[in-house]
Motif scaffolding. Structure first.
Motif, PDB file in Angstrom:
ATOM      1  N   VAL A 207       0.827  -1.218   0.000  1.00 40.07           N
ATOM      2  CA  VAL A 207       0.000   0.000   0.000  1.00 40.07           C
ATOM      3  C   VAL A 207       0.857   1.263   0.000  1.00 40.07           C
ATOM      4  N   ARG A 208       2.127   1.132   0.385  1.00 35.02           N
ATOM      5  CA  ARG A 208       2.994   2.308   0.402  1.00 35.02           C
ATOM      6  C   ARG A 208       4.447   1.860   0.410  1.00 35.02           C
ATOM      7  N   ILE A 209       5.278   2.573  -0.335  1.00 33.40           N
ATOM      8  CA  ILE A 209       6.719   2.338  -0.302  1.00 33.40           C
ATOM      9  C   ILE A 209       7.377   3.543   0.362  1.00 33.40           C
ATOM     10  N   GLU A 210       8.075   3.271   1.435  1.00 35.62           N
ATOM     11  CA  GLU A 210       8.843   4.302   2.141  1.00 35.62           C
ATOM     12  C   GLU A 210      10.253   4.277   1.552  1.00 35.62           C
ATOM     13  N   ARG A 211      10.555   5.269   0.736  1.00 41.35           N
ATOM     14  CA  ARG A 211      11.826   5.271   0.017  1.00 41.35           C
ATOM     15  C   ARG A 211      12.950   5.767   0.915  1.00 41.35           C
TER      16      ARG A 211
ATOM     17  N   TYR B 163       7.539   7.219 -23.275  1.00 39.59           N
ATOM     18  CA  TYR B 163       6.812   8.477 -23.172  1.00 39.59           C
ATOM     19  C   TYR B 163       5.454   8.234 -22.525  1.00 39.59           C
ATOM     20  N   PRO B 164       4.928   9.248 -21.827  1.00 39.72           N
ATOM     21  CA  PRO B 164       3.575   9.109 -21.277  1.00 39.72           C
ATOM     22  C   PRO B 164       2.532   9.119 -22.372  1.00 39.72           C
ATOM     23  N   PHE B 165       1.387   8.485 -22.125  1.00 41.11           N
ATOM     24  CA  PHE B 165       0.288   8.538 -23.081  1.00 41.11           C
ATOM     25  C   PHE B 165      -0.212   9.986 -23.191  1.00 41.11           C
ATOM     26  N   PRO B 166      -0.459  10.473 -24.409  1.00 40.80           N
ATOM     27  CA  PRO B 166      -0.948  11.849 -24.564  1.00 40.80           C
ATOM     28  C   PRO B 166      -2.250  12.041 -23.780  1.00 40.80           C
ATOM     29  N   GLY B 167      -2.265  13.059 -22.920  1.00 41.21           N
ATOM     30  CA  GLY B 167      -3.466  13.314 -22.136  1.00 41.21           C
ATOM     31  C   GLY B 167      -3.646  12.378 -20.968  1.00 41.21           C
ATOM     32  N   GLY B 168      -2.624  11.561 -20.668  1.00 42.43           N
ATOM     33  CA  GLY B 168      -2.757  10.595 -19.580  1.00 42.43           C
ATOM     34  C   GLY B 168      -3.707   9.472 -19.954  1.00 42.43           C
ATOM     35  N   GLN B 169      -4.032   8.630 -18.987  1.00 45.83           N
ATOM     36  CA  GLN B 169      -4.897   7.479 -19.282  1.00 45.83           C
ATOM     37  C   GLN B 169      -6.310   7.893 -19.658  1.00 45.83           C
ATOM     38  N   LEU B 170      -6.754   9.061 -19.148  1.00 47.84           N
ATOM     39  CA  LEU B 170      -8.113   9.505 -19.442  1.00 47.84           C
ATOM     40  C   LEU B 170      -8.317   9.707 -20.937  1.00 47.84           C
ATOM     41  N   LEU B 171      -7.376  10.418 -21.590  1.00 47.99           N
ATOM     42  CA  LEU B 171      -7.459  10.611 -23.039  1.00 47.99           C
ATOM     43  C   LEU B 171      -6.745   9.502 -23.800  1.00 47.99           C
TER      44      LEU B 171
ATOM     45  N   LEU C 289      14.498   3.379  -9.640  1.00 47.05           N
ATOM     46  CA  LEU C 289      14.110   4.615  -8.967  1.00 47.05           C
ATOM     47  C   LEU C 289      15.031   4.794  -7.770  1.00 47.05           C
ATOM     48  N   GLY C 290      15.820   5.864  -7.790  1.00 50.18           N
ATOM     49  CA  GLY C 290      16.836   6.005  -6.752  1.00 50.18           C
ATOM     50  C   GLY C 290      17.893   4.930  -6.909  1.00 50.18           C
ATOM     51  N   ASP C 291      18.450   4.507  -5.789  1.00 53.02           N
ATOM     52  CA  ASP C 291      19.536   3.531  -5.839  1.00 53.02           C
ATOM     53  C   ASP C 291      19.079   2.099  -5.615  1.00 53.02           C
ATOM     54  N   ASN C 292      17.826   1.893  -5.186  1.00 51.65           N
ATOM     55  CA  ASN C 292      17.501   0.553  -4.697  1.00 51.65           C
ATOM     56  C   ASN C 292      16.100   0.050  -5.037  1.00 51.65           C
ATOM     57  N   ILE C 293      15.348   0.768  -5.869  1.00 47.85           N
ATOM     58  CA  ILE C 293      14.033   0.295  -6.302  1.00 47.85           C
ATOM     59  C   ILE C 293      14.087   0.013  -7.808  1.00 47.85           C
ATOM     60  N   TYR C 294      13.947  -1.243  -8.145  1.00 48.14           N
ATOM     61  CA  TYR C 294      14.029  -1.675  -9.542  1.00 48.14           C
ATOM     62  C   TYR C 294      12.633  -2.084 -10.022  1.00 48.14           C
ATOM     63  N   TYR C 295      12.417  -1.989 -11.330  1.00 52.07           N
ATOM     64  CA  TYR C 295      11.105  -2.358 -11.861  1.00 52.07           C
ATOM     65  C   TYR C 295      11.216  -2.888 -13.278  1.00 52.07           C
TER      66      TYR C 295
ATOM     67  N   TYR D 171      -1.527  -4.701 -12.534  1.00 46.26           N
ATOM     68  CA  TYR D 171      -2.252  -4.738 -11.264  1.00 46.26           C
ATOM     69  C   TYR D 171      -1.544  -3.913 -10.178  1.00 46.26           C
ATOM     70  N   LEU D 172      -0.644  -3.021 -10.606  1.00 46.27           N
ATOM     71  CA  LEU D 172       0.130  -2.229  -9.653  1.00 46.27           C
ATOM     72  C   LEU D 172      -0.669  -1.047  -9.109  1.00 46.27           C
ATOM     73  N   GLY D 173      -1.657  -0.566  -9.866  1.00 40.99           N
ATOM     74  CA  GLY D 173      -2.397   0.611  -9.449  1.00 40.99           C
ATOM     75  C   GLY D 173      -1.499   1.835  -9.445  1.00 40.99           C
ATOM     76  N   ASN D 174      -1.677   2.697  -8.462  1.00 42.12           N
ATOM     77  CA  ASN D 174      -0.909   3.941  -8.399  1.00 42.12           C
ATOM     78  C   ASN D 174       0.145   3.886  -7.295  1.00 42.12           C
ATOM     79  N   LEU D 175       0.597   2.677  -6.981  1.00 41.90           N
ATOM     80  CA  LEU D 175       1.597   2.533  -5.925  1.00 41.90           C
ATOM     81  C   LEU D 175       2.857   3.337  -6.243  1.00 41.90           C
ATOM     82  N   VAL D 176       3.256   3.335  -7.511  1.00 43.23           N
ATOM     83  CA  VAL D 176       4.427   4.093  -7.961  1.00 43.23           C
ATOM     84  C   VAL D 176       3.949   5.034  -9.066  1.00 43.23           C
ATOM     85  N   PRO D 177       3.621   6.274  -8.751  1.00 40.15           N
ATOM     86  CA  PRO D 177       3.008   7.171  -9.741  1.00 40.15           C
ATOM     87  C   PRO D 177       3.841   7.365 -11.006  1.00 40.15           C
ATOM     88  N   GLU D 178       5.177   7.348 -10.870  1.00 39.20           N
ATOM     89  CA  GLU D 178       6.025   7.533 -12.050  1.00 39.20           C
ATOM     90  C   GLU D 178       5.796   6.432 -13.089  1.00 39.20           C
ATOM     91  N   LEU D 179       5.446   5.231 -12.631  1.00 36.29           N
ATOM     92  CA  LEU D 179       5.237   4.122 -13.547  1.00 36.29           C
ATOM     93  C   LEU D 179       3.831   4.143 -14.136  1.00 36.29           C
TER      94      LEU D 179
END
Length: 427
Positions: free
Chosen positions: A210-214, A399-407, A354-360, A239-247
């Motif tokens: 539910v949360r990553i404390e970086r 690259y991000p999707f144009p307009g985010g996921q909504l568009l 992400l940073g030195d120790n979070i891989y994806y 199925y990650l949801g918004n746990l990592v907003p950058e992703l």
């Protein structure tokens, strides 16, 4: 706490028995915390454990709950965008590295099945089926491309020859890849989870991150516990949801639909696919099918952008099945389900740190069965300080999707409609 069970799929109904796995209810310490017990997470955990790391896996639902336990079960080589497209984008040196890895995932699967004696109905042989002369020309080019990177288990099939391997009158030809094949995907994931545990790895189910404390010693929080680790691997994919907003900003969950027939019996099954190969056609919005161990036909296709579940899956997929295999017009459908995969704008996987120790690793774009097994090895190499292959993926532009996921959802659907129309018109 909510207990999330498997969807009502054929795979869940025919899964091998497994032990109950508890939810995390304590504070634990580990070398690597893996978020997600699908193929990416399990492959990473296995390679890390084999190299002496202490590994803890957190799964929000059950092992293989997501795409790893719901997909078509086909071992398909390369990536959702092939090596020539990558080469035009990033140049020959990086493409050479990625091309050398394009056929490794299938080998890893076979090695795992043999080493850990995983019962998952593994069969060799996959067919790419061409519906037009243009698609056949593409397969001829693809064979030359793959052979340039050392992949030689390929045979072009003319119209007569493809009739010998699949009883569909629509195909003008195809290509057989004997290093392709098919598996019971959920049983593969369950077998890999058992292998993780046999090496001392710990898997907690019903334990969503539910949360990553970086920070220097990152902490992953679940509803009832937390894991302090030296490294984190984020392997939640669609199925990650918004746990990592950058992703989340650079990817889009999409749904695909699958049906399974009643058992066909030996005679009908053998008449459809005499060598028991799996098949996928060459359309942009492709259909795919294969036989199960108990002689059902699994048939899948269709994409729902934004990952909404359609009201009637059978109504969408059954007509596709009957167009390819009208011999099944009187056959009953026993199971219908949907599952999500993660699409990227480039349709190439996103790998990074992400940073030195979070891989994806995420965003297989519908080509995940083999890639995820490779990704686990590449991530494990990076944690051991061998980053050349990791960097080859991490340096791919995204690259991000144009307009985010909504568009992005309607724009992606419009693009799919355009390419689907091209398929129908034979362009």
């Amino acid at each position: 706490m909510t207990n999330t069970s498997y969807p009502a799929s054929y795979y869940a109904a025919s899964a091998n028995p497994v032990p109950a796995r508890p939810a995390l209810q304590d504070d634990v310490e580990t070398d690597v915390c893996v978020i997600g017990a699908g193929y990416t997470g399990l492959s990473s955990a296995l390679f890390l454990l084999e190299n002496g790391f202490k590994v803890t896996v957190l799964e929000a639902a059950k092992v293989g709950f997501g795409a790893s336990g719901r997909n078509g079960g086909q071992i398909v080589n390369s990536y959702s965008r092939d090596i020539d497209v990558i080469e035009r984008s990033v140049g020959p040196q990086q493409a050479q590295l990625l091309g050398n890895m394009a056929f490794e995932g299938g080998r890893i699967i076979r090695e795992r099945v043999a080493k850990y004696q995983i019962q998952c109905d593994l069969k060799d042989g996959g067919v790419f089926a061409a519906l037009t002369a243009k698609q056949m020309g593409h397969l001829e080019s693809q064979k030359r491309l793959w052979e340039r990177f050392g992949h030689t288990q390929l045979e072009l099939l003319d119209q007569r020859r493809i009739r010998e391997v699949v009883a569909c009158d629509e195909y003008v030809g195809g290509m057989l890849d004997m290093s392709g094949g098919h598996i019971h995907p959920l049983n593969l994931a369950l077998g890999e989870a058992a292998a993780v545990e046999s090496l001392g790895g710990v898997i907690y189910e019903q334990s969503p991150a539910v949360r990553i404390e970086r920070g220097a010693s990152p902490v992953v929080h679940t509803p009832q516990g937390k894991v302090r680790a030296k490294f984190i691997i984020v392997a939640g994919n669609a199925y990650l949801g918004n746990l990592v907003p950058e992703l989340a900003a650079k990817s889009m969950p999409c749904g695909t639909q699958v049906i399974a027939t009643e058992p066909l019996g030996d005679e009908l099954a053998r008449s459809l696919l005499p060598q028991d190969y799996c098949v996928e056609d060459c359309n942009y919005l492709l259909d795919y099918y294969r036989l199960t161990g108990d002689k059902r036909l699994i048939f899948g296709g269709g994409v729902v952008y934004g990952a909404r579940d359609p009201a009637n899956i059978e109504a969408i997929i059954r007509p596709k099945m009957l167009k390819a295999l009208p011999q099944l017009k009187d056959v009953k459908i026993d199971y219908a389900w949907t599952g999500n995969f993660l699409l990227t704008l480039s349709r190439l996987p996103q790998v990074g740190r992400l940073g030195d120790n979070i891989y994806y690793s995420q965003g297989c774009s519908g080509h995940g069965v083999t890639y995820t097994h490779l990704a686990g090895k590449v991530l494990a190499e990076a944690l051991r300080g061998q980053a050349e292959r990791f960097d080859a993926f991490a340096d791919l532009p995204h690259y991000p999707f144009p307009g985010g996921q909504l568009l992005g959802t309607p724009l992606a659907a419009m693009g799919a409609w355009y390419y689907g129309l091209r398929d129908k018109l034979g362009f």
